[in-house]
Design a protein around this motif. Structure first.
Motif, short mmCIF file in Angstrom:
data_model
loop_
_atom_site.label_atom_id
_atom_site.label_comp_id
_atom_site.label_asym_id
_atom_site.label_seq_id
_atom_site.Cartn_x
_atom_site.Cartn_y
_atom_site.Cartn_z
N LEU A 177 -42.89 -18.88 4.62
CA LEU A 177 -43.10 -19.18 6.04
C LEU A 177 -41.96 -20.11 6.48
O LEU A 177 -41.83 -21.20 5.94
CB LEU A 177 -44.46 -19.84 6.23
CG LEU A 177 -45.09 -19.81 7.63
CD1 LEU A 177 -46.56 -20.13 7.55
CD2 LEU A 177 -44.39 -20.70 8.61
N GLY A 178 -41.15 -19.65 7.40
CA GLY A 178 -39.98 -20.43 7.80
C GLY A 178 -39.07 -20.60 6.60
O GLY A 178 -38.79 -19.65 5.88
N ASN A 179 -38.64 -21.84 6.36
CA ASN A 179 -37.75 -22.09 5.23
C ASN A 179 -38.52 -22.53 3.98
O ASN A 179 -37.92 -22.92 2.99
CB ASN A 179 -36.74 -23.18 5.59
CG ASN A 179 -35.80 -22.71 6.68
OD1 ASN A 179 -35.40 -21.54 6.70
ND2 ASN A 179 -35.45 -23.60 7.60
N SER A 180 -39.85 -22.52 4.05
CA SER A 180 -40.65 -23.04 2.95
C SER A 180 -41.43 -21.93 2.24
O SER A 180 -41.61 -20.85 2.77
CB SER A 180 -41.63 -24.09 3.47
OG SER A 180 -40.94 -25.09 4.16
N LYS A 181 -41.86 -22.27 1.02
CA LYS A 181 -42.64 -21.32 0.23
C LYS A 181 -43.89 -22.01 -0.31
O LYS A 181 -43.85 -23.18 -0.68
CB LYS A 181 -41.81 -20.85 -0.98
CG LYS A 181 -40.82 -19.75 -0.67
CD LYS A 181 -40.25 -19.15 -1.94
CE LYS A 181 -39.20 -20.03 -2.56
NZ LYS A 181 -38.52 -19.38 -3.70
N ILE A 182 -44.98 -21.25 -0.36
CA ILE A 182 -46.18 -21.69 -1.08
C ILE A 182 -46.29 -20.78 -2.29
O ILE A 182 -46.32 -19.56 -2.14
CB ILE A 182 -47.44 -21.57 -0.21
CG1 ILE A 182 -47.32 -22.45 1.04
CG2 ILE A 182 -48.69 -21.93 -1.01
CD1 ILE A 182 -48.45 -22.23 2.05
N ILE A 183 -46.33 -21.38 -3.47
CA ILE A 183 -46.43 -20.58 -4.70
C ILE A 183 -47.75 -20.91 -5.39
O ILE A 183 -48.03 -22.08 -5.67
CB ILE A 183 -45.24 -20.87 -5.64
CG1 ILE A 183 -43.93 -20.51 -4.92
CG2 ILE A 183 -45.37 -20.07 -6.93
CD1 ILE A 183 -42.70 -21.01 -5.64
N ILE A 184 -48.55 -19.87 -5.63
CA ILE A 184 -49.82 -20.07 -6.34
C ILE A 184 -49.62 -19.55 -7.77
O ILE A 184 -49.33 -18.37 -7.99
CB ILE A 184 -50.97 -19.33 -5.63
CG1 ILE A 184 -51.07 -19.84 -4.18
CG2 ILE A 184 -52.29 -19.55 -6.35
CD1 ILE A 184 -50.98 -18.81 -3.15
N ILE A 185 -49.75 -20.49 -8.70
CA ILE A 185 -49.39 -20.21 -10.09
C ILE A 185 -50.59 -19.63 -10.85
O ILE A 185 -51.72 -20.11 -10.69
CB ILE A 185 -48.90 -21.52 -10.76
CG1 ILE A 185 -47.66 -22.02 -10.01
CG2 ILE A 185 -48.60 -21.32 -12.23
CD1 ILE A 185 -47.26 -23.43 -10.35
N PRO A 186 -50.37 -18.56 -11.66
CA PRO A 186 -51.47 -17.98 -12.42
C PRO A 186 -51.99 -18.94 -13.49
O PRO A 186 -51.31 -19.91 -13.84
CB PRO A 186 -50.84 -16.74 -13.05
CG PRO A 186 -49.38 -17.03 -13.09
CD PRO A 186 -49.09 -17.89 -11.91
N TYR A 187 -53.17 -18.66 -13.98
CA TYR A 187 -53.87 -19.43 -15.05
C TYR A 187 -54.27 -20.82 -14.60
O TYR A 187 -55.45 -21.18 -14.62
CB TYR A 187 -53.01 -19.53 -16.33
CG TYR A 187 -52.53 -18.19 -16.83
CD1 TYR A 187 -53.43 -17.23 -17.31
CD2 TYR A 187 -51.18 -17.85 -16.81
CE1 TYR A 187 -53.01 -15.98 -17.75
CE2 TYR A 187 -50.73 -16.61 -17.24
CZ TYR A 187 -51.65 -15.69 -17.71
OH TYR A 187 -51.22 -14.46 -18.14
N SER A 188 -53.29 -21.66 -14.21
CA SER A 188 -53.63 -23.03 -13.84
C SER A 188 -54.20 -23.10 -12.43
O SER A 188 -54.98 -24.01 -12.11
CB SER A 188 -52.39 -23.94 -13.93
OG SER A 188 -51.50 -23.62 -12.88
N GLY A 189 -53.81 -22.17 -11.58
CA GLY A 189 -54.26 -22.22 -10.19
C GLY A 189 -53.55 -23.30 -9.39
O GLY A 189 -53.99 -23.65 -8.30
N GLY A 190 -52.45 -23.82 -9.94
CA GLY A 190 -51.68 -24.81 -9.20
C GLY A 190 -51.08 -24.21 -7.93
O GLY A 190 -50.71 -23.03 -7.93
N ILE A 191 -51.02 -24.99 -6.88
CA ILE A 191 -50.42 -24.51 -5.63
C ILE A 191 -49.25 -25.42 -5.31
O ILE A 191 -49.40 -26.62 -5.08
CB ILE A 191 -51.46 -24.49 -4.49
CG1 ILE A 191 -52.65 -23.60 -4.87
CG2 ILE A 191 -50.80 -23.96 -3.21
CD1 ILE A 191 -53.76 -23.59 -3.87
N VAL A 192 -48.05 -24.82 -5.33
CA VAL A 192 -46.82 -25.60 -5.25
C VAL A 192 -46.11 -25.29 -3.94
O VAL A 192 -46.11 -24.15 -3.49
CB VAL A 192 -45.90 -25.25 -6.45
CG1 VAL A 192 -44.59 -26.00 -6.37
CG2 VAL A 192 -46.61 -25.53 -7.76
N ILE A 193 -45.50 -26.31 -3.37
CA ILE A 193 -44.71 -26.14 -2.15
C ILE A 193 -43.24 -26.27 -2.49
O ILE A 193 -42.84 -27.19 -3.20
CB ILE A 193 -45.12 -27.20 -1.10
CG1 ILE A 193 -46.54 -26.95 -0.63
CG2 ILE A 193 -44.15 -27.17 0.07
CD1 ILE A 193 -47.08 -28.05 0.25
#
Ligand SMILES: [Ca+2]
Length: 194
Positions: A177-193
């Motif tokens: 979205l725009g210049n940013s990314k939201i990444i949802i990581i498998p197994y851990s369920g971490g959500i990284v910006i």
């Protein structure tokens, strides 16, 4: 268009004042060569230096008006993207949280081209969400490498609404979205910006 016209009016209204101000600072010798008829239009003496209090107040007011009219126009797109990003991030967290406290199976579906996403509970019904409307509408379009995303009872990204069938996701879910990314990581369920 309206804003452009307002800006032009303000800038044009500033010009005569700018000219008078410059007139203050011209060396006396130069001012002497101005035609007397022109000099008589400006009620100032060539030896006068600096601004009077009234002139300063006028400048401050004009700068204030400029700031009010121009600044929001510059910043507004940035704020819209920022607001969308925070909303989407919070709602993904919300879905993950609800899944973890209700045995898994909540999901979010992405419709980035139409600037919206929908949140479903673990019965497959459209859920009540903190931001109000569901589907949630954004101001900007976005893209996702998955159309839908489930979370299981441990908050792990899942491919369906059943937590016990061992088919959790094994790759990242990436939303741009725009210049940013939201990444949802498998197994851990971490959500990284990023
Ligand atoms: Ca599953």
């Amino acid at each position: 268009m309206e804003k452009i016209i307002i800006n032009l009016i303000i800038i044009l209204s500033l010009l005569p004042y700018l000219f008078i101000s410059l007139f203050h600072y011209l060396p006396t010798s130069l001012v002497f060569y101005f035609p007397t008829s022109l000099s008589s239009h400006f009620p100032i003496s060539p030896s006068k230096k600096g601004f009077t209090l009234v002139e300063l107040v006028i400048i401050i007011v004009l700068i204030g008006i400029l700031a009010i009219v121009v600044a929001p126009k510059i910043e507004i797109d940035y704020f819209k993207t920022d607001a969308d990003f925070i909303k989407l991030y919070s709602d993904i967290r919300f879905v993950q949280h609800k899944s973890m406290v209700s045995g898994g199976g909540w999901k979010i579906t992405f419709d980035g081209a139409n600037k919206k996403y929908t949140i479903y509970d673990n019965d497959g019904n459209i859920a009540q969400v903190p931001s109000g409307d569901n589907p949630v509408e954004l101001k900007n379009s976005f893209s996702s490498n998955k159309n839908e995303l489930f979370f299981d009872y441990l908050g792990r990204p899942d491919s369906d609404n059943i937590s016990t069938n061992d088919n959790i996701l094994t790759d990242n879910t990436t939303i741009r979205l725009g210049n940013s990314k939201i990444i949802i990581i498998p197994y851990s369920g971490g959500i990284v910006i990023e």
